[in-house]
Design an enzyme around this catalytic site. Structure first.
Site, mmCIF file in Angstrom:
data_model
loop_
_atom_site.group_PDB
_atom_site.id
_atom_site.type_symbol
_atom_site.label_atom_id
_atom_site.label_comp_id
_atom_site.label_asym_id
_atom_site.label_seq_id
_atom_site.Cartn_x
_atom_site.Cartn_y
_atom_site.Cartn_z
ATOM 1 C CD GLU A 291 0.703 -1.102 -4.803
ATOM 2 O OE1 GLU A 291 1.797 -0.855 -4.414
ATOM 3 O OE2 GLU A 291 0.339 -1.979 -5.469
ATOM 4 C CG HIS A 294 4.628 -2.970 -1.543
ATOM 5 N ND1 HIS A 294 5.513 -3.822 -1.524
ATOM 6 C CD2 HIS A 294 4.036 -3.256 -2.602
ATOM 7 C CE1 HIS A 294 5.423 -4.787 -2.232
ATOM 8 N NE2 HIS A 294 4.539 -4.275 -3.156
ATOM 9 C CD GLU A 313 5.592 -6.482 -5.560
ATOM 10 O OE1 GLU A 313 4.322 -6.651 -5.414
ATOM 11 O OE2 GLU A 313 5.937 -5.586 -5.857
#
Length: 850
Positions: A291, A294, A313
């Protein structure tokens, strides 16, 4: 639930939104059933398109007021959304809506979890908060004001101002609406600081419920290591003054990378030695990193449309795998990833749910958060890096970040930087993104006077998504071993581009033994049967850790397949090979533990189906039990030594060294339990001072048909810890013999602590049932019926979780006619439910079409 009929959306129909959003101001006045959301959004015409339809998405919203440039308007609201005539030039849209967070059981948009307000907006949840162009290519800076009695009020970006009962946040970085986040509740922070490579001081906070503060230290440490790693490996520095993570109990996924305010399933952030296993610690480390990564691969550069989901992703999964490999063992990580890929993605790629890494169409985007998009998408990134080399990969990534920062991009944008840096034509490689199915490689060998030739042939089965598959670029990593086990040719990458292609090695003194697809260099199936002797040779001598493991795995697979069809007893080559692994103290304990594992029962069922057999789930289970017993007896003298050597005297640490020793000790204990009737497992349970030892001992006892007292004691000890209780529920079903799996699962659904509306608890029970292969596929169909009962019950409340659980039925066509009929009847039951959600309806339709 959406009240729209299913509508297929196609990649080819993409068109940009007619307006640019320059700024977004939101005000939330929180109330459990009547939250007011006031929006003020500055629009201007988009010069990239002449389409001027002003369409704002919205679902389950009560419009209170709307205005343009201060003048009240009366927009039209249809199933498509809100439309309204707008000025030709820039204008300001204002709206006030009312929503019901407490009634939002789908856990999309703004909802309430045990008194805490939180959001989940990916993929299309923001439209349940206010009217907005809810699409990833519309990016804007957000300012947010939250008004409510909660002591903690959080949103994206940096804190701007606060006072009694209110707080304001500003995120200067343009973002799409799916990255919006809000949290409000009675929370406490585990805080730390991080100094970036340029000297920026960043405040770090893990927000949890009171009482969970003691379970945050590992996640914080993982976050700081991930931030430093991303600076050192990818040159990416954090860009805000604060980074917040919030742990939420009711969450459909693992975590969400909202800009500056990550929201995590509590299972993916809370950890302590007493309540979490080594596997939990490693998962938390990986998800925290994923995360955080990202922030650049997903947030600063996002995807133009949801067809490009793999762009963020697949790349971020690849990056978090690199991180875990650096933090722990690269070989163990690679093997673990391939085990997961074969268990989840290969069946998807070869069944009714097959779709390309970049789909061409969808009805519900929630159904495409799949192993194909994530895990196969990461494999595609790995292949690209393997083909161009590490230096060119790094140069291309630098160009990608520099060129596309602040943009919503496509796979074409991604591949273009590699083409520019390397001069390669990547048009054929791009088929990995557009073509469904798992390539199969067959190989022929020739040796003559020192020259060795490998001829590969590739093929991919047609699927509904890709009816005419074309040859792909496949990097095949190959090494050669001499007859004495020495490596005579180190690993080299053979780049296959043709349907059939030969590669020659010259100057060899003797016919070599090939080690093919080293490191699992491509997500392909190698159709080659070298025989047990060669596999035993590779198990003993291969210098590539993946292929050494693969040799043992294939020995076990072939033995189990033969046993399941009544043609063999446990193979001595396999038993002797595993004994040698147990005795080899030079090998990483975690690697040895993986070596001792068997192929999954579902994987064996797929292999039997591929070989022309009708898989019998009970026969597969019996074969596995027989082989485990044979291995236990074969290694009797070594098991006690392994258990002693793996004992950890130092204070608990979740690091790779201790975790590996506990993993190997757990594997040895499972075998020893078959010989000592659970005596050592009972002793370990009684003395355990951490969850890894306690849970592995309990699993061994349950597997031996014992442990009732320990199971009750475990419940009494941990009944107030929701995450440990998920383990208690799932373990009983996972360890149940086939004939007991459904009765145990049914009894647990009647337990007072089965809070089925919580996704973690639902998956702990029904997910464990689906994973108990022989139990779920009980010949009387009771496993299918029980899962169906609960899917039908959950769907009106949580379509996302329901739809994803439907994948338990995706391989139904591989089984016998009786089981197919039983599953078919349950699929018909689900399809016939009035008001079935679009998410679930699409999944069931695709599975039934197999």
């Amino acid at each position: 639930m959406k009240d729209t009929a299913p509508q297929t959306i196609h990649l080819k129909d993409y068109a940009p939104f007619g307006f640019v959003v320059e700024s977004v101001h939101l005000t939330f006045r929180l109330d459990p059933h009547a939250t007011r959301v006031a929006s003020r959004i500055a629009f201007r015409p988009n010069p990239e398109t002449s389409d001027r339809e002003f369409l704002l998405h919205g679902e389950n919203l009560k419009l209170i007021r709307a205005a343009i440039d201060g003048k009240v308007v009366a927009p039209g609201i249809t199933k498509r959304g809100l439309t309204c005539p707008v000025p030709d030039g820039p204008f300001v849209w204002e709206a006030e809506v009312e929503i019901d967070p407490a009634g939002n059981t789908a856990l999309e948009g703004l909802y309430v979890s045990n008194g805490m307000y939180c959001t989940q907006c990916e993929a299309e949840g923001f439209r349940k908060i206010t009217f907005y162009p809810d699409r990833p290519d519309v990016m804007a800076p957000f300012s947010v004001r939250i008004e409510g009695p909660q002591p903690v009020l959080l949103s994206n970006g940096n804190p701007a101002a606060s006072g009694e009962g209110w707080a304001e946040w500003h995120d200067p970085w343009p973002k799409p609406s799916y990255l919006f986040a809000l949290v409000a509740g009675d929370l406490v922070a585990h805080s730390d600081r991080f100094t970036t490579v340029s000297g920026r001081e960043v405040a770090l906070n893990l927000w949890v419920r009171p009482g969970d503060e003691g379970k945050c230290a590992f996640a914080m440490d993982a976050l700081k290591r991930a931030m430093r790693w991303d600076e050192e490996v990818y040159g990416r520095e954090y860009d805000l003054d604060v980074f917040n993570i919030v742990a939420v109990d009711d969450f459909n996924m693992g975590a969400m990378e909202n800009k500056g305010l990550n929201i995590f399933n509590s299972s993916a952030v809370l950890a302590s030695p007493e309540t979490s296993t080594d596997a939990n610690f490693e998962r938390i480390e990986a998800i925290i990193a994923h995360e955080y990564f990202h922030n650049w691969t997903g947030n600063r550069i996002t995807c133009r449309d949801w067809f490009q989901l793999c762009l963020k992703e697949g790349l971020t999964v690849f990056r978090d795998a690199q991180f875990t490999a650096d933090m722990r063992s690269a070989a163990v990580k690679r093997i673990s990833d391939v085990i997961d890929l074969r268990a989840r993605q290969f069946p998807e790629d070869q069944g009714p749910l097959a779709h390309p890494v970049r789909p061409e169409s969808f009805q519900e985007i929630n159904n495409f958060y799949t192993a194909t998009v994530y895990e196969k998408g990461a494999e595609v990134i790995g292949m690209l890096r393997r083909l161009v080399g590490g230096a060119a990969y790094a140069e291309a990534l630098d160009l990608y970040f520099a060129r596309h920062d602040g943009q919503a991009c496509t796979i074409e944008d991604w591949l273009s930087v590699f083409a520019e840096v390397t001069g390669r034509d990547l048009s054929q490689f791009k088929r990995w993104y557009s073509q469904a199915g798992t390539p199969r490689l067959s190989v022929k060998e020739e040796y003559d006077s020192g020259t060795y030739t490998l001829t590969f042939t590739q093929s991919t089965r047609p699927t509904k998504a890709s009816p005419d598959p074309q040859p792909q670029v496949i990097p095949i990593a190959v090494g050669l071993l001499g007859p004495n086990g020495d490596e005579v040719r180190e690993t080299e990458i053979l780049e296959m581009t043709q349907p059939s292609q030969s590669f020659t090695f010259e100057g060899l003194a003797a016919r070599p033994v090939p080690s093919i697809l080293r490191g699992f260099s491509a997500p392909a199936i190698l159709d080659r049967d070298p025989g047990d002797d060669e596999r035993a040779f590779l198990l003993a001598h291969d210098t590539d850790p993946f292929n050494r493991w693969e040799a043992g795995r294939m020995l076990a697979r072939d033995t189990l397949m033969a046993m399941a069809t009544g043609k063999a007893t446990p193979a001595s080559d396999y038993l002797d090979g595993m004994l040698a692994v147990l005795r080899d103290d030079t090998l990483d304990p975690a690697y040895r533990a993986l070596m001792l594992g068997q192929p999954g029962q579902s994987e064996l069922a797929g292999a039997l189906h591929e070989a022309g057999h009708v898989p019998d789930p009970d026969a597969i289970w019996r074969a596995g039990e027989t082989l485990k017993q044979a291995l236990a007896e074969h290694a009797r003298d070594e098991l006690a030594q392994i258990l002693a050597a793996c004992r950890v005297e130092a204070p608990f640490s979740p690091d790779a060294d201790q975790a590996g020793r506990r993993a190997l000790g757990g594997a040895a204990l499972a075998l020893m339990t078959r010989l000592d009737d659970g005596a050592r497992a009972a002793a370990q349970y009684g003395a355990a001072d951490n969850m890894t030892l306690q849970l592995s001992a309990l699993a061994c006892l349950l597997d031996a048909g014992k442990g009732e007292a320990e199971l009750a004691a475990f419940h009494d000890q941990w009944r107030h810890d929701r995450l440990v209780m998920d383990k208690w529920f799932g373990l009983q079903i996972a360890q149940a013999a086939p004939e007991r799996a459904v009765p145990v699962a049914r009894a647990l659904t009647e337990h007072a602590d089965f809070k089925w509306k919580n996704p973690n608890r639902f998956r702990a029970v029904l997910g464990a049932l689906a994973a108990n292969h022989a139990g779920f596929h009980a010949a009387d169909g009771s496993g299918y019926a029980l899962l169906t009962d609960w899917l039908i019950r959950l769907d009106p409340l949580n379509p996302q979780t329901t739809a994803r659980m439907c994948s338990a039925f995706q391989t139904w066509r591989r089984y016998d006619a009786s089981r197919q009929a039983l599953i078919g009847a349950q699929l018909e039951r689900i399809a016939a439910v009035p008001g079935l959600s679009g998410d679930t309806a699409e999944m069931i339709a695709r599975i039934r079409a197999a």
